[in-house]
Design a protein around this motif. Sequence first.
Motif, PDB file in Angstrom:
ATOM      1  N   GLN A 174      -9.328   1.534   3.005  1.00 45.21           N
ATOM      2  CA  GLN A 174      -9.606   0.482   2.032  1.00 45.21           C
ATOM      3  C   GLN A 174     -11.101   0.284   1.884  1.00 45.21           C
ATOM      4  OE1 GLN A 174      -7.174  -3.092   2.981  1.00 45.21           O
ATOM      5  NE2 GLN A 174      -6.200  -1.641   4.393  1.00 45.21           N
ATOM      6  N   LEU A 175     -11.796   0.379   3.032  1.00 43.59           N
ATOM      7  CA  LEU A 175     -13.229   0.115   3.008  1.00 43.59           C
ATOM      8  C   LEU A 175     -13.940   1.167   2.163  1.00 43.59           C
ATOM      9  CD1 LEU A 175     -14.581  -2.183   4.523  1.00 43.59           C
ATOM     10  CD2 LEU A 175     -15.398  -0.506   6.180  1.00 43.59           C
ATOM     11  N   LEU A 224      -4.499   4.426  14.039  1.00 40.51           N
ATOM     12  CA  LEU A 224      -3.616   4.159  12.897  1.00 40.51           C
ATOM     13  C   LEU A 224      -4.169   2.980  12.113  1.00 40.51           C
ATOM     14  CD1 LEU A 224      -1.108   4.696  11.287  1.00 40.51           C
ATOM     15  CD2 LEU A 224       0.190   3.247  12.850  1.00 40.51           C
ATOM     16  N   GLY A 225      -4.525   1.926  12.864  1.00 43.33           N
ATOM     17  CA  GLY A 225      -5.098   0.759  12.198  1.00 43.33           C
ATOM     18  C   GLY A 225      -6.429   1.107  11.549  1.00 43.33           C
ATOM     19  N   ALA A 226      -7.294   1.732  12.335  1.00 41.51           N
ATOM     20  CA  ALA A 226      -8.659   1.974  11.860  1.00 41.51           C
ATOM     21  C   ALA A 226      -8.664   2.827  10.598  1.00 41.51           C
ATOM     22  CB  ALA A 226      -9.462   2.651  12.957  1.00 41.51           C
ATOM     23  N   LYS A 269      -5.061   1.283  -0.758  1.00 41.61           N
ATOM     24  CA  LYS A 269      -4.169   1.273   0.401  1.00 41.61           C
ATOM     25  C   LYS A 269      -3.176   2.395   0.214  1.00 41.61           C
ATOM     26  CE  LYS A 269      -3.837  -3.158   2.584  1.00 41.61           C
ATOM     27  NZ  LYS A 269      -2.807  -4.088   3.068  1.00 41.61           N
ATOM     28  N   GLY A 270      -2.589   2.824   1.289  1.00 44.06           N
ATOM     29  CA  GLY A 270      -1.504   3.797   1.170  1.00 44.06           C
ATOM     30  C   GLY A 270      -2.012   5.214   1.048  1.00 44.06           C
ATOM     31  N   SER A 314      -3.082   3.436  23.262  1.00 42.93           N
ATOM     32  CA  SER A 314      -4.085   2.570  22.628  1.00 42.93           C
ATOM     33  C   SER A 314      -4.797   3.342  21.523  1.00 42.93           C
ATOM     34  CB  SER A 314      -5.101   2.096  23.665  1.00 42.93           C
ATOM     35  OG  SER A 314      -4.428   1.530  24.762  1.00 42.93           O
ATOM     36  N   THR A 365      -5.841  -3.160  24.813  1.00 42.28           N
ATOM     37  CA  THR A 365      -5.120  -2.392  25.832  1.00 42.28           C
ATOM     38  C   THR A 365      -6.016  -1.285  26.382  1.00 42.28           C
ATOM     39  OG1 THR A 365      -4.142  -1.183  23.992  1.00 42.28           O
ATOM     40  CG2 THR A 365      -2.776  -2.838  25.077  1.00 42.28           C
ATOM     41  N   GLN A 378      -1.923   7.039   4.538  1.00 38.52           N
ATOM     42  CA  GLN A 378      -1.957   6.403   5.852  1.00 38.52           C
ATOM     43  C   GLN A 378      -0.826   6.957   6.711  1.00 38.52           C
ATOM     44  OE1 GLN A 378      -1.576   2.353   4.403  1.00 38.52           O
ATOM     45  NE2 GLN A 378       0.222   2.052   5.677  1.00 38.52           N
ATOM     46  N   GLY A 415       0.818  -1.205   0.000  1.00 42.10           N
ATOM     47  CA  GLY A 415       0.000   0.000   0.000  1.00 42.10           C
ATOM     48  C   GLY A 415       0.838   1.234   0.000  1.00 42.10           C
ATOM     49  N   THR A 416       1.805   1.294   0.935  1.00 42.72           N
ATOM     50  CA  THR A 416       2.631   2.496   0.940  1.00 42.72           C
ATOM     51  C   THR A 416       3.567   2.496  -0.263  1.00 42.72           C
ATOM     52  OG1 THR A 416       4.176   1.305   2.333  1.00 42.72           O
ATOM     53  CG2 THR A 416       2.582   2.734   3.427  1.00 42.72           C
ATOM     54  N   VAL A 455      -2.576   3.562  18.428  1.00 40.26           N
ATOM     55  CA  VAL A 455      -2.501   2.305  17.674  1.00 40.26           C
ATOM     56  C   VAL A 455      -3.831   2.051  16.970  1.00 40.26           C
ATOM     57  CG1 VAL A 455      -2.222  -0.185  17.872  1.00 40.26           C
ATOM     58  CG2 VAL A 455      -0.838   1.335  19.276  1.00 40.26           C
ATOM     59  N   LEU A 456      -4.909   2.189  17.765  1.00 40.62           N
ATOM     60  CA  LEU A 456      -6.244   1.894  17.249  1.00 40.62           C
ATOM     61  C   LEU A 456      -6.534   2.730  16.008  1.00 40.62           C
ATOM     62  CD1 LEU A 456      -8.907   0.464  17.685  1.00 40.62           C
ATOM     63  CD2 LEU A 456      -9.574   2.288  19.239  1.00 40.62           C
ATOM     64  N   GLN A 502      -3.926  -4.485  14.449  1.00 37.73           N
ATOM     65  CA  GLN A 502      -3.643  -3.217  15.137  1.00 37.73           C
ATOM     66  C   GLN A 502      -4.883  -2.758  15.904  1.00 37.73           C
ATOM     67  OE1 GLN A 502      -2.288  -0.676  11.953  1.00 37.73           O
ATOM     68  NE2 GLN A 502      -0.337  -0.320  12.972  1.00 37.73           N
ATOM     69  N   ILE A 503      -6.025  -2.807  15.212  1.00 39.20           N
ATOM     70  CA  ILE A 503      -7.268  -2.367  15.843  1.00 39.20           C
ATOM     71  C   ILE A 503      -7.502  -3.173  17.118  1.00 39.20           C
ATOM     72  CG2 ILE A 503      -9.769  -2.253  15.581  1.00 39.20           C
ATOM     73  CD1 ILE A 503      -9.344  -1.661  12.642  1.00 39.20           C
ATOM     74  N   THR A 546      -6.334   3.314   8.340  1.00 33.53           N
ATOM     75  CA  THR A 546      -5.817   2.565   7.190  1.00 33.53           C
ATOM     76  C   THR A 546      -6.855   1.572   6.703  1.00 33.53           C
ATOM     77  OG1 THR A 546      -3.715   2.678   8.342  1.00 33.53           O
ATOM     78  CG2 THR A 546      -3.800   1.316   6.366  1.00 33.53           C
ATOM     79  N   PHE A 547      -7.473   0.904   7.668  1.00 32.45           N
ATOM     80  CA  PHE A 547      -8.471  -0.111   7.327  1.00 32.45           C
ATOM     81  C   PHE A 547      -9.671   0.535   6.639  1.00 32.45           C
ATOM     82  CE2 PHE A 547     -12.337  -2.363   8.827  1.00 32.45           C
ATOM     83  CZ  PHE A 547     -12.175  -3.503   8.051  1.00 32.45           C
ATOM     84  N   GLU A 557      -4.191  -4.473   9.397  1.00 26.99           N
ATOM     85  CA  GLU A 557      -4.614  -3.405  10.306  1.00 26.99           C
ATOM     86  C   GLU A 557      -5.564  -3.931  11.371  1.00 26.99           C
ATOM     87  OE1 GLU A 557      -4.576  -3.105   6.978  1.00 26.99           O
ATOM     88  OE2 GLU A 557      -2.688  -1.991   7.088  1.00 26.99           O
ATOM     89  N   GLY A 585      -5.149  -2.141  19.910  1.00 32.31           N
ATOM     90  CA  GLY A 585      -5.572  -0.874  20.502  1.00 32.31           C
ATOM     91  C   GLY A 585      -6.730  -1.082  21.451  1.00 32.31           C
TER      92      GLY A 585
END
Lengths: 326, 306, 501, 367
Positions: free
Chosen positions: B112-113, B104-106, B118-119, B98, D340, B226, A19-20, B101-102, D333-334, B108-109, D330, D337
Motif C-alpha cells: 500500500q505504501l 506477511l504483514g510487512a 491492496k491485494g 514470527s 514474538t 499479497q 484488498g483481496t 507473520v511479520l 500483524q507486524i 502487504t503494508f 497489517e 511478529g
Amino acid sequence: GNTSEDSVKRIAFITDPVGTNPFLTQATEKLEEIYKTGKYPMEYSIMESQDSGAWKDNVRAAVEEGYDLIIGIGWQSDDPMSQIAAQYPDKSQYVCIDVVCQNENIKSYTFKAEEGAFLIGAMAALVSDKLGAPDGPLGGVHVNPGQGSFPWRYGYMEGARTINPNLTMDDFIFNFTKSYTDAALAKELALSQYAQGAKFINAASAVADFGTFEAALEKGFYTSGQDADRTSPDNPYILSTQVKYTGVVTEMIVDEFFETGIKPEAVELGIAEGVIGAIYVTDDGTNPRNTDILTDEIVDALRELADKIKNGEITVKTPLETSYTF
Amino acid sequence: MALDIEFIAHILNSTFRLMTPILLVALGSAVCNRVFIFNIGLEGMMLTGAFFAIVANYYTGSVLISLLAAMGSAMFVSWIAGIFMVKFKGAMLVVGISVNVLMLGATTFLMQLFFGVKGAFVHKDLVSLPKVNVEFLKGTKFFYTLFGSLTYLDYFAVILAIILYFYMFKTVSGFRLRSIGINKEAANSIGVDGDKIQIGAIVFSGLLSGLGGALLSMGAVTMFVQNITSGRGFMAMAAGSLGSAHPIGVVFASTFFGLAQTLSNVLDNQFLSSELMIATPYVATIVALAIFNYSKIKKGGKITNI
Amino acid sequence: MFLKMEHIYKNYGDILANKDVDLDLKKGEILALVGENGAGKSTLMKVLYGLEEATSGKIFLNGEEVYINGPSSAIKLGIGMVQQHFMLFNSFTVTENIVYGREPKGKLFFDMAKARQDVIDLGKKYDLPLDPDAVIEGMPVGLRQRVEILKVLYQNTDIIIFDEPTAVLTPQEVTELLKTMKNLSKMGKSIILITHKLNEVMEVADRTLVMRSGEKVGELMIKDTNIKELSYLMVGRHIVDKQVEKVETGETVFESIDLTLTDNKVSVLDNVNIHVKRGEIVGIAGVSGNGQTELVETIFGLKNCTSGKVIVNGEDVTNTSVMNVRNKGVALVPEDRNVHGSAALGTLTENSIMGFYHKDEFSKNGIIDYKVASQFTDELIEEFKVVAKNNKQTMSSLSGGNSQKLIIAREISQHSSFLIVSEPTRGVDIGAMEFIHNKLFEKRANKDGILLISSELTEILKLSDRVYVMYEGEVKGEFTRETANEEEIGFLMLGGNKDEV
Amino acid sequence: MKFKIKKMNYKQILKYLKPLEQPIVAISFALVIGAIAMLLAKSNPLVVYGYMLKGAFGSKFYLSTTLAKATPIILAGLGASIAWRSNCFGIGGEGQMIVGAFVAAIIAIYLPAPMWIKFVSSIVGGVVAGGGYSLISAYLFDKFQMSLSISTLMMNYAGRFIVLYFIVNFFLDTSSTGGKLQQTYKIPEEIRFPRLNEDYALTIGFFIAVAVVILVWFLMNKTKYGYESKMVGYNLEFCRFGGIKAKKIMYLSLFISGVLSAFAGVSEVYGTYFRYVSGSLVSGRSAWIGLNAALISAYNPIGVLVSSIILAGIQTGGSAISRFTTVPLEISQILQGCITLFISAKIVIKWRRKNTNSKKLNVKGGM
Ligand SMILES: Nc1ncnc2c1ncn2[C@@H]1O[C@H](COP(=O)(O)OP(=O)(O)OP(=O)(O)O)[C@@H](O)[C@H]1O
Ligand SMILES: Nc1ncnc2c1ncn2[C@@H]1O[C@H](COP(=O)(O)OP(=O)(O)OP(=O)(O)O)[C@@H](O)[C@H]1O
Ligand SMILES: [Mg+2]
Ligand SMILES: [Mg+2]
C-alpha cells in the motif's frame, strides 16, 4: 476518532480484509467518497476482520461502541450479525450485503451474480464459436468448487447453453485456486485449460484472476474479469467483466439510512437494478472494447439477452445442490 | 480431457514451472538441515523476495536489479532470523513463525505504501524474467510445448542444485558445513566457528528463498499479490526433508511436488473430489517419507531429515 | 622457559575454579597435572586452550605474552588439546576428522587424496597407524583417541594437553598411549597430562603439579617423589589400603544359565554361566569390548538374549523389562555416567530418584512426593560426601567424581540384594576411589551380592572374591581371591586358554 | 605475536539486557518498529498504541474479549508444552484443533441423544479424535523415524482439507448463506458454553482453560508421568537404564498434547462459532500463537497462561486499531511478529540466569 456530537451518525462497515476482493474495495471506496462529499453528517469506520472470530468481536464491539448503522459485507457476516441483531434489536440498525441473514432485524442485499455470469457464458460461447470452437471446451478458473461459486459457474454454463444448446457438462473445464491470492496457481490452471483447447476462460477467483489474465496475454486466449471492471488497454484479451457494483449498494444503504432509516427486508439486485451486468453489454466500460473479437453483432446478441433478463423473459436458475447436470 | 502426446508435454512443462520455485527454497531448507537449523521462516523470506523483486522492478525496470533486490532483502531478513536463532538462541520455531507473520504483514503494508493498492499490484511496465527462446523447436510441437515459456532462472534452479551438490560434498567449506550438523561442539573445539557457519547457512537459505520468490513474482507471474507464496515455503521444507537434505534428492522431491500439484490441477474433479485432491500432496509426502525412511532403516542407515 | 602461565584466576559465578595458579613447561617435557575432582585441572587447561577465558592472569610463550581467545588462536600458537570427551564427527572418516580445520585444498575442491596421504604419513611419522578411510562410528575407544591425538599433531602443535586420556582406555591401550607420549616428548613436543592414576604419572611424567580446590599445592620432580607423597598432597591425608575382612556367603542372588546373544550372526555372548552369592563381590575381568557391556544389558533387561536364562533370587527374569528386573532387586551403576547414569540438566533430586521413583516411599497413586525425595537426596549427599551446594543444582554442575559418587549412592541406597557396578571409579580421584571401594565392601558386608565389571585389573583383584575372565563373549576361566593372579588372568583376557597354563 | 580479545560482543549485549525484564524489552523493541511503520502510514504511534491498549485491556468489555481470544491459545499452548518438554517437537496443533473441533461439532449436531449425553460424548469424542490424530505422527516417528515437525506440518494441511471434504460432501449447512460458507449446522443452544454476561464475549471456556492450566501444572510437576516425561526430555538413555518406557511416554505425551490442542478447537466451537466453520481455525492462528506462548514461557503452564493473554491482547488490540483508526490491519500483524521475535531471545537469557553452567545449552535452543 470516535468522539462526536449526537447529530453526527456513525457507520461501522465490517468486512473481510479489504484488498483481496475487488467488490469489497468498491464498497469501501464508495463509502469514503460519500463521506468526502459531506452529503450527510457522518463518520465511518472500516473494520477489517481477519477471521470469523475477529468478525464476531468487531460486530459486538461496534454495538458496544455505539455505532448507529452497522453494515456487514460478505457471507461471513451472517452469523455474527444475526446473533448481535437478535440480542440488540434497537441498539443500532443492521445491514448485510451479499448474504440473506437469518435474523429479521437485518436488511439484506444480495446479488443475482448468475445474471452477469449468464451474459459472460453467452459471450464465451459466441467468441469460442467465432474462433472455430463452437463446442468448447469452455474454461473457468474459480475460487472453490463449493456453493460459493455456483452462481458464477452455473450462470456461466446456462448462458453458454442458450447460445449452443448441445453443450454438455464435459464441454466445460473448471479449476479452483482455493485461494483469493494465488495468482501463480490461477495462471497455471488457465494454461492447462488452454492446453486442453479452451479458447475462452472465465476468471472468477478475486485478485488471483490477474494470473489468468496474464496467461491470456501470453497464450492469446480470451477471458473475463469479475466484480470490478477488469478490462485494460494493456490486455486486449480481457474481453469483459461480470460486474457487481457493490458501491451502488453502499450508496443505497447510506441514503436509505439517512432519509428513511433502514427497513429490514431481503432485497435481491440484478441487471434490472443496474447492480449486476457485463461490461460493454449492460454498460460501456472505461476502456475501448476489443471490437475484432467482441464484434458489434456479438454485443447486440448479448444486449438482447440482457433485456430479456431485465423484463423477466429469462430467469437464470442456479440450483444449490452440488449435482447440477444437463 | 484428451490425453494426447502434446498434453503430456504440457503437463511436464507445467510440472517444471511449478517445481522450480519450490526447488530453490527447498535447497535453502536442505542447507539449513545440514547445520541443524529448522528454518520454518522460509515462507516469509520467500514472500520478502517476491515483493522486493517487484518493488525494484517497478522503480528500475531492470531484471538484474530486481533479482538482486529479491536476494538482498530476503538475505537481510534471514540474517536477522539467524542472529536470533543462533546468537540469541531463540527457539527456531518462534523465530521462524514470527518472520512469517511479520513479513506477511510487512509486504502487504508496504505494498500500500509503495503502490497505493491492496491485494494485487499489476503494472504494464513490470518486466518479467527473460524466457528461454525455443522458436527453433517450433517444428516439433512436443518439445516446443515441453520447453516453452520457461525462464532462465527455472533452468538455473536445477543447475544450482548440481552446483550445490559439488559444494556440499566436494569443497572444504561444504565439508565444514556438513560437520556442524553432526557435531557443532567438535567444530568449535578445533576453532571452527559453528555459529558463523549456521548463520551463514540461514542467510544462504534466505538468498535462495529470495530467488524463489522472485521466480514466483517475475517468472510464474509478473505481479505481486499479497501472500503470493501461499504455503510454498512450507512445501519447500517438506521437499528439503523428503530429499533428505541432499541437493539431488531435493530435486526429485520438488519434482514430485510439482507433479502432484500439476496432476491435481488437470485431474481436478475428474476422478477425485477436489478437496481430497488438494490434500494429496501432503499425504503423499508423508507416505513417501515413510517408505523412504523405512527402506533406509532396513539398510541400517541414518535418517537425515530433522 | 617455553610456556609460562602466571597468576591464573578463573571463577564460574561464585565458584573459584582456579586461584592464582602458576604453571611452566619446558620443551620436550611431560608435566603431570594431578588433583582431586573439581580441583581445577580441566579449567586451567581450558584456559590455556582458549575454551574458557581466565578472569585474570597472563600467558607467555617463549617469553612473549600472548592472548588466547579461542581454540583457533591456541592452535595458531601451537597449543593443542585432546579433550576428555572425544570431539569427533562420528559419521566422518578418520582422514576427514584429522585434517578438519586445516583441510588441504585443490583449486576449489577438497583435496581428499592429499589429505589421505598426509594422514598416512603423519601416522608413520609418530608411528600411530590408522586406517584413513575407516569411519569413526563403531571404532574402539583406543583408536578414537588415536584419531584425537593425530588431529592435534596434524595442526603441528608443540604443546599437547591430555585431559584424563586413560580414563576410558583398556590396560593395553593405556600402555600404548604412554609409549606414544614418551615418543612425542622425545620428538620435542611438550605434554601436559591430567590423570587420576598416579602410577601413570610415575611412569611417564618428568615433573608433576598438584592442585587442590583451585590452588597449586605442590610441584615435584618425579625422580624425587613417590605415589604415597603425591596422594598425600592431593587428598591432604594418607590413603591406606585396609584389610579385606572375610564375609560368609549366603544363597545365590543371581545366576545366568547358558546365556547366549547373537547379534546378526555374530555371537556376542556364548553360553555364559555365572552366578553371584550373597556377601560376595564377583569381578568380570576382560578387555573391554569382549561382551561385558552386552552381558550387563541382557541381565538388566535392556537387551533380549537369544537363548538361556537370567535368574534373580530364584525368579526367572529373562527378557523382561528393566523395571521388572529392578523390582526383583537388581541395581546397576552403568559404565558411562554422563550418558547412561545421569541427566545433565536435571536437578540432583531428579537424578537421585531415577529407577525407583515409583516405589511407595516416593510416590502414592501416581503422585510423587518431592519433599521425601529431596530429604532422601540430602541424605545421599550427606552420607556419600558429595560436594554440592544443594539438591536443586543441576547434575552438570557437579564435578565428575562427585556425580559418580551420587550415582553410586543412588544405586546402593536401594538396598537391592544384587548390585551390578560397571567401571565404578573411572575418572574419579584416588580419594573418591577409596571411598567408593569402601562403600562396595560395606554392601558386601551386609550380605548383598555385587557383580563388578572393570577394565582395571588392579581394581578387580582388589575387590573381587571371585573373578570370571571374559574373552569374545565366553567365560574363559574362574578364580577365587586366593587363586587369582595378574599374569594368568591377563593371559586369558588376551584369548589364551586355561589348560595352556 | 598478539591476538586482540574481540568476540563476546553479543554476550555483552546479553549481559546488558540481563538485568532488565526481558519481555518488556522485547515488547518495547517491537513497539518501536511498529511505531516506524505507523509513522510511514502517517499516523501517530502514541495515539494508535493508546487505542490498542484500550482495545485489549481498556475495559471490562474489551478485557473479556481478550480473555475469550486467549482461551484456545492457552489450551493449544499447553498442548505444545506437554509434547515439547519431552522432546516431541511437533507442530501439529492446528491439525489437531481442526480434527477435534470438527468431530465435536458433528457429534453435537447429529448424535440422537439427550443433551447432556450429546455434550459429554461430543467433547470427549472431539478431544480423543485430536489425540488420535496426534498419535499418527507419534507412530510415524516411532516406526519410520519421521521427523515430527515435518509429519505434523503435513498433517495440518491434510487434516484441514480432508475435514473440508467431509463438510462439503456430507455435513454442509445449506440453510444459512446458501451453503456458500463451508460450515456445519450449529450445535444446540442448550449445550453451548454459557456467557458470564450476555454483553460480553467471555464464556466459561476461559475458566475451564485456567482450570486445565492448573491441571497441567500439577501433571508436569507432581505426577509420575510428569517426572518421566521431563527426564525423557533430558536424557533418553538415562531413562532406559532407569526403567522408564520412553516410547510409552512419547506416545502418551503426544496423545495428551493432541487432546489439549483438540480441546482448544472444541472450545472455539462451543464458545465462539457454535459450529465448525472451515478455515476459521486456520485464519485464527490460535495453534501457532499457542506454540509461541509455550516456547517463550519455556513450557511452564503458568507462563503459558500469561503470555497467551498478552498475545491475545495484541490480536484484539489489533482489531481495535482497525476500528478506531485508519491504520491498516497489517500493522498488528507486524507488531505480533516483532514481539514474538524479540521475546524468543529471552529463552537464552533466562537460561543464562538459571544455570550459566550446563554444558549443552546450544542443544536446548529448541526447534
Ligand atoms: N562451566 C562451569 N560452570 C560452573 N562451574 C564449573 C564449570 N566448570 C568447572 N566448574 C567448577 O570448577 C571447579 C573445577 O572444575 P575442573 O573442571 O577444573 O575440575 P577438574 O580438576 O577437571 O575435576 P575432574 O578431576 O573431575 O576433571 C569444579 O568445582 C567445577 O564444579
Ligand atoms: N557447565 C558446567 N557447570 C558446572 N560445572 C561444570 C560444568 N562443566 C564442567 N563442570 C565441572 O568441571 C569439571 C571438569 O569437567 P570435565 O569435562 O573434566 O568433566 P569431569 O569433571 O572430568 O567429569 P567426567 O570425567 O565425568 O567428564 C566437571 O567435573 C564438572 O564438575
Ligand atoms: Mg577435568
Ligand atoms: Mg574427570
